[in-house]
Design a protein around this motif. Structure first.
Motif, short mmCIF file in Angstrom:
data_model
loop_
_atom_site.label_atom_id
_atom_site.label_comp_id
_atom_site.label_asym_id
_atom_site.label_seq_id
_atom_site.Cartn_x
_atom_site.Cartn_y
_atom_site.Cartn_z
N THR A 1 6.99 -1.14 5.63
CA THR A 1 8.05 -0.93 4.63
C THR A 1 8.12 -2.11 3.67
OG1 THR A 1 9.83 -2.04 5.87
CG2 THR A 1 9.40 0.27 6.41
N TRP A 2 8.87 -1.88 2.59
CA TRP A 2 9.13 -2.96 1.63
C TRP A 2 10.33 -3.79 2.04
CZ3 TRP A 2 5.42 -3.75 -1.83
CH2 TRP A 2 4.63 -2.69 -2.26
N GLN B 1 7.15 -5.08 7.75
CA GLN B 1 7.70 -5.37 6.42
C GLN B 1 6.77 -6.26 5.61
OE1 GLN B 1 11.54 -7.24 6.59
NE2 GLN B 1 11.86 -7.18 4.39
N ILE B 2 6.66 -5.95 4.34
CA ILE B 2 5.87 -6.74 3.40
C ILE B 2 6.63 -8.02 3.04
CG2 ILE B 2 5.04 -6.84 1.02
CD1 ILE B 2 3.17 -5.26 2.71
N GLU B 3 5.90 -9.14 2.98
CA GLU B 3 6.49 -10.41 2.56
C GLU B 3 5.56 -11.05 1.52
OE1 GLU B 3 8.29 -14.40 4.70
OE2 GLU B 3 6.31 -13.68 5.35
N ILE C 1 -1.29 -4.05 -2.95
CA ILE C 1 0.16 -3.99 -2.80
C ILE C 1 0.86 -4.45 -4.08
CG2 ILE C 1 2.11 -5.03 -1.56
CD1 ILE C 1 0.60 -2.84 -0.03
N SER C 2 0.32 -5.47 -4.70
CA SER C 2 0.94 -6.01 -5.92
C SER C 2 0.83 -5.04 -7.09
CB SER C 2 0.28 -7.34 -6.29
OG SER C 2 0.46 -8.29 -5.25
N ARG D 1 9.24 -0.46 -5.13
CA ARG D 1 9.09 -1.18 -3.86
C ARG D 1 10.34 -1.04 -3.00
NH1 ARG D 1 6.22 -6.78 -6.13
NH2 ARG D 1 4.41 -5.71 -7.11
N THR D 2 10.53 0.15 -2.47
CA THR D 2 11.64 0.42 -1.57
C THR D 2 11.20 1.48 -0.56
OG1 THR D 2 13.95 1.13 -1.44
CG2 THR D 2 12.59 2.19 -3.10
#
Length: 401
Positions: free
Chosen positions: A220-221, A228-230, A263-264, A271-272
């Motif tokens: 997830t964002w 989770q993405i960081e 991802i970017s 991004r949700t």
């Protein structure tokens, strides 16, 4: 202490020795044993010893636990504390046990029946590693049943042993050209260019991250209870909570530049929620697809692309989501040491990393060796190492004040 057990001495007709008996408090069956003496006093003493042993813990009652009651307790009291991935595996094993053995009571899971279960799995074409996994889960479940006194004793179960030198890998790493064919075939399977873009995003995500399918779908964002993405400067990390991690510990997973670039590329306004959200193929379907559904569609894409990963016994296996993970590991194995590869793939044992991914690509190794010679390093490559000259001891220097 079982105070309800009482041993009596009896005499049986035509028997040389006196016998002792008690009535099983759970089944009401008479259990008898010879005293090995025809003297009443000695027989009474033997009966007293047996009664004391039974009351102090040697009595093993007959298991009357129903299978469905055991399954419910095990899943609620034990499995609920494990990772969702392990929960799903145990559920699949129990479903297969019910399909093959259909036990009414827990006691029916004897060593003989479990051996028959293993044989039926082979007949269904399951690999030896799958059979071993099923057996391991069953063994753990039965040991738990003993620990909570649902079963007096666990059966002795033999784990299957593979043939020497056999591999446990069900598929193989696919090549870049094969992956491109899968990407090209995606739209023909999902029947929509809009849907195809979401499915290609998932395929590229696994290809560039090495995530397991369930992990990719849980990425997830903005949800700290899931993967989770960081973002850290120009890099991307994946935060994995312990309950979703195979090693059962919180982890920050580095990613490679290609994944960070992928991802970017997603607009910040989008991004949700889930990072990868492949839509259903049919218009009549609604809701989010589960792992098994997504896995089947990816395999259909692999089949459409003609990417065969194994042919065994006339049965062809086409590229799956896990083969994309294998490909990531194989490519990374050429760039990082085994210990770092193990951490990136999150293998529980370095043996898994070494067995399947390190030193497996002879062609690439050959290219590296030949490249060393072609670049003019052949003499250095063949030359004996120069002898190490002994260092002379440091000379003493007098310092005058």
């Amino acid at each position: 202490m079982r105070e309800d057990i009482k041993v009596y001495v009896i005499k049986k007709a035509s028997k040389k020795f006196l016998y002792m008996k008690y009535v099983d408090p759970e089944t009401n069956r008479e259990i008898t044993r010879s005293t090995k003496t025809n003297r009443m006093k000695e027989a009474i003493r033997a009966a007293g010893r047996w009664e004391s042993e039974l009351r102090s813990g040697q009595y093993k009652g007959t298991c009357r636990t129903k299978w469905e009651d055991f399954r419910e307790r095990y899943e609620v009291e034990h499995v609920s504390g494990l990772s969702p991935e392990t929960d799903a595996k145990i559920s699949a094993v129990f479903n297969m046990v019910e399909q093959i053995l259909n036990p009414k009571r827990l006691a029916e899971l004897t060593a003989a029946n479990i051996s028959r279960y293993q044989s039926e799995l082979r007949h269904l074409g399951r690999s030896e590693q799958t059979i071993k996994s099923h057996t391991t889960h069953l063994k753990a479940a039965l040991n738990w049943a003993v620990s909570v006194e649902l079963l007096p004793k666990a059966p002795k179960i033999s784990l299957p042993s593979r043939a020497k030198g056999a591999t446990m890998m069900k598929g193989r790493p696919i090549t870049g050209e094969e992956f491109e064919r899968m990407i090209a075939c995606t739209e023909s399977i999902v029947k929509s260019s809009e849907k195809a873009s979401e499915w290609r995003l998932l395929l590229n995500g696994i290809w560039h991250s090495g995530l397991r399918l369930g992990e990719a779908l849980n990425l997830t964002w903005d949800n700290p209870d899931k993967l989770q993405i960081e973002f850290i400067r120009d890099r991307v990390m994946i935060l994995i909570p312990a309950e979703l991690e195979k090693g059962n510990r919180d982890r920050r997973l580095p990613t490679i530049p290609a994944f960070a670039e992928l991802i970017s590329s997603v607009p910040e306004s989008e991004r949700t929620g889930y990072v990868f959200n492949p839509p259903p193929m049919r218009h009549t379907e609604s809701g989010r697809l589960v792992d098994e559904q997504v896995g089947r569609i990816i395999t259909k894409i692999g089949k459409k692309a003609g990417v065969k990963v194994s042919e065994k016994g006339g049965k062809v296996k086409y590229a799956s989501a896990h083969d994309l993970r294998r490909s990531f590991a194989a490519r990374l194995a050429l760039k990082v040491p085994a210990q770092q590869l193990m951490q990136m793939m999150r293998h529980e044992s370095i043996e898994t990393t070494l067995k399947f991914y390190v030193g497996q690509d002879a062609d690439n190794l050959s290219d590296l060796v030949y490249s060393a010679f072609e670049n003019g390093h052949s003499r250095d490559f063949l030359r004996d190492p120069a002898p190490i000259e002994a260092k002379s001891p440091p000379q003493r220097v007098d310092v005058k004040g």
